[in-house]
Design a protein around this motif. Structure first.
Motif, PDB file in Angstrom:
ATOM      1  N   THR A 122       0.818  -1.219   0.000  1.00 13.82           N
ATOM      2  CA  THR A 122       0.000   0.000   0.000  1.00 13.82           C
ATOM      3  C   THR A 122       0.849   1.265   0.000  1.00 13.82           C
ATOM      4  O   THR A 122       0.441   2.285  -0.566  1.00 13.82           O
TER       5      THR A 122
ATOM      6  N   ILE B 116      -6.045  -1.666  -8.907  1.00 14.60           N
ATOM      7  CA  ILE B 116      -6.616  -2.669  -8.001  1.00 14.60           C
ATOM      8  C   ILE B 116      -7.806  -3.361  -8.667  1.00 14.60           C
ATOM      9  O   ILE B 116      -7.957  -4.590  -8.562  1.00 14.60           O
ATOM     10  N   ASP B 117      -8.645  -2.608  -9.344  1.00 17.16           N
ATOM     11  CA  ASP B 117      -9.798  -3.203 -10.031  1.00 17.16           C
ATOM     12  C   ASP B 117      -9.362  -4.315 -10.976  1.00 17.16           C
ATOM     13  O   ASP B 117      -9.985  -5.381 -11.044  1.00 17.16           O
TER      14      ASP B 117
ATOM     15  N   GLU C  85     -13.210  -4.731  -0.909  1.00 12.92           N
ATOM     16  CA  GLU C  85     -14.531  -4.742  -1.537  1.00 12.92           C
ATOM     17  C   GLU C  85     -14.564  -5.606  -2.798  1.00 12.92           C
ATOM     18  O   GLU C  85     -15.644  -5.944  -3.287  1.00 12.92           O
ATOM     19  N   ARG C  86     -13.383  -5.995  -3.275  1.00 13.50           N
ATOM     20  CA  ARG C  86     -13.285  -6.755  -4.531  1.00 13.50           C
ATOM     21  C   ARG C  86     -12.667  -8.139  -4.352  1.00 13.50           C
ATOM     22  O   ARG C  86     -12.686  -8.943  -5.298  1.00 13.50           O
TER      23      ARG C  86
ATOM     24  N   ARG D  23      -9.280  -0.831   1.725  1.00  9.12           N
ATOM     25  CA  ARG D  23     -10.743  -0.933   1.675  1.00  9.12           C
ATOM     26  C   ARG D  23     -11.217  -1.222   0.254  1.00  9.12           C
ATOM     27  O   ARG D  23     -12.105  -2.062   0.035  1.00  9.12           O
ATOM     28  N   HIS D  24     -10.620  -0.549  -0.716  1.00 10.56           N
ATOM     29  CA  HIS D  24     -11.006  -0.752  -2.114  1.00 10.56           C
ATOM     30  C   HIS D  24     -10.741  -2.193  -2.537  1.00 10.56           C
ATOM     31  O   HIS D  24     -11.586  -2.826  -3.192  1.00 10.56           O
ATOM     32  N   LEU D  25      -9.595  -2.728  -2.152  1.00 10.98           N
ATOM     33  CA  LEU D  25      -9.277  -4.118  -2.481  1.00 10.98           C
ATOM     34  C   LEU D  25     -10.219  -5.081  -1.764  1.00 10.98           C
ATOM     35  O   LEU D  25     -10.712  -6.049  -2.362  1.00 10.98           O
TER      36      LEU D  25
ATOM     37  N   ASP E  63      -2.625   7.133   1.254  1.00 13.59           N
ATOM     38  CA  ASP E  63      -4.007   6.653   1.352  1.00 13.59           C
ATOM     39  C   ASP E  63      -4.083   5.140   1.563  1.00 13.59           C
ATOM     40  O   ASP E  63      -4.932   4.461   0.978  1.00 13.59           O
TER      41      ASP E  63
ATOM     42  N   TYR F  63      -6.556   2.893  -7.903  1.00 10.68           N
ATOM     43  CA  TYR F  63      -7.853   2.230  -7.759  1.00 10.68           C
ATOM     44  C   TYR F  63      -8.202   1.427  -9.008  1.00 10.68           C
ATOM     45  O   TYR F  63      -8.703   0.292  -8.915  1.00 10.68           O
TER      46      TYR F  63
ATOM     47  N   LEU G 202      -7.466   3.514   2.403  1.00  6.08           N
ATOM     48  CA  LEU G 202      -8.432   3.553   1.305  1.00  6.08           C
ATOM     49  C   LEU G 202      -8.117   2.492   0.259  1.00  6.08           C
ATOM     50  O   LEU G 202      -9.025   1.881  -0.306  1.00  6.08           O
ATOM     51  N   TYR G 203      -6.829   2.255  -0.013  1.00  8.01           N
ATOM     52  CA  TYR G 203      -6.468   1.199  -0.955  1.00  8.01           C
ATOM     53  C   TYR G 203      -6.885  -0.162  -0.420  1.00  8.01           C
ATOM     54  O   TYR G 203      -7.420  -1.004  -1.158  1.00  8.01           O
TER      55      TYR G 203
END
Length: 296
Positions: free
Chosen positions: A190, A209-210, A259-260, A255-257, A249, A206, A252-253
């Motif tokens: 991160t 990560i997607d 969620e996926r 959390r974004h990961l 951040d 982001y 936030l990274y």
């Protein structure tokens, strides 16, 4: 079981484990141990404690932080790097490591113009410029390397991971490799994600990560603080960081990961002495909650 891990480089320290794991961690990540006897001690300690461990290469050594030059322009350097990877993979397999990881690209690749050249970035001798490692050559070297790593992983029955280093304008090639060779897991750092965002034009962590969430096996979790032309890294990810523009951040990274993907482990790759015990416990709890990881 998914793991929350602490780093324990250079030697096993059971006292430190008791002080820092706070009845919440269930894994170790080791690096640069003195000899195979010390690895056997780690293996027995983990078996007795009901935890698992992984390896950040180099698994052995006292010559500093040396990693194989996996994508060197010179063919003999690449062959030597793969011989070293094979030797380290064999050792990790003998002592029951869950994984062993190396960096890719390594050395990292830079192309001008660089958006922000912080002093702590790899110097000219610690990176490859694009004129030394052109795009087509980098793709060819990468494909050969991933194929060889997949063969080693199968031969030694030992999971091999690659942690992203700076890839400059070769982000598309980097992404293609992990999507093509899914048996090689990705390590997300991160802090390095945030440094990459600040240093290189056009990088969106982001979106990155997607594309790669399904490939992630492990997260190295820490933050960065920027100070004019330099930065400090391996910092604990504190809740107050989100209110400080000089901090990265990292949360936030993560959390974004999360969620996926719900399949990755997490190593706290931070200097835990920078916070007190209760704040450290909160850092563990906050990361575990956002990832849906059960603590001990």
């Amino acid at each position: 079981m998914r793991r929350l891990q602490m780093g324990m480089w250079d030697k096993l320290d059971p006292v430190k484990w008791q002080q820092v794991q706070l009845d919440m961690l269930n894994g170790l990540e080791i690096c640069r141990y003195a000899d195979e006897k010390s690895l056997r001690e780690v293996q027995l300690f983990c078996e007795r404690s009901g935890i698992r461990y992984g390896v950040h290469g180099p698994i052995l050594g006292d010559n500093g932080y040396e990693l194989p030059l996996l994508n060197a322009p010179d063919a003999e350097e690449r062959r030597e790097a793969m011989r070293e990877v094979e030797a380290q993979t064999g050792i990790a397999s003998r002592y029951g490591a869950d994984y062993i990881l190396f960096h890719y690209p390594y050395l990292p690749v830079f192309q001008p113009p660089i958006r922000k050249l912080y002093r702590r970035l790899p110097g000219e001798r610690q990176r490859y410029a694009s004129d030394r490692l052109p795009r087509a050559e980098f793709r060819d070297i990468s494909e050969r390397m991933f194929h060889e790593l997949a063969e080693l992983q199968h031969r030694y029955k030992q999971r091999i991971l690659l942690e992203h280093d700076f890839f400059g304008d070769y982000e598309d090639i980097f992404t293609d490799m992990f999507l093509q060779f899914r048996e090689i897991g990705l390590v997300v750092d991160t802090a390095r994600l945030d440094i990459t965002r600040r240093c290189f034009h056009g990088f969106d962590p982001y979106a990155w990560i997607d594309r790669l969430a399904s490939c992630v096996y492990l997260v190295h979790y820490s933050n960065v603080r920027y100070e004019e032309d330099t930065f400090r890294h391996h910092l604990p990810v504190r809740e107050c960081d989100g209110r400080d523009d000089s901090c990265g951040d990292a949360y936030l990274y993560l959390r974004h990961l999360a969620e996926r993907s719900s399949a990755f482990h997490l190593t706290f790759e931070h200097n835990h002495t920078l916070v007190g015990t209760e704040e450290l416990r909160d850092i563990y709890r906050r990361a575990a909650q956002v990832c849906g990881i059960r603590t001990l």
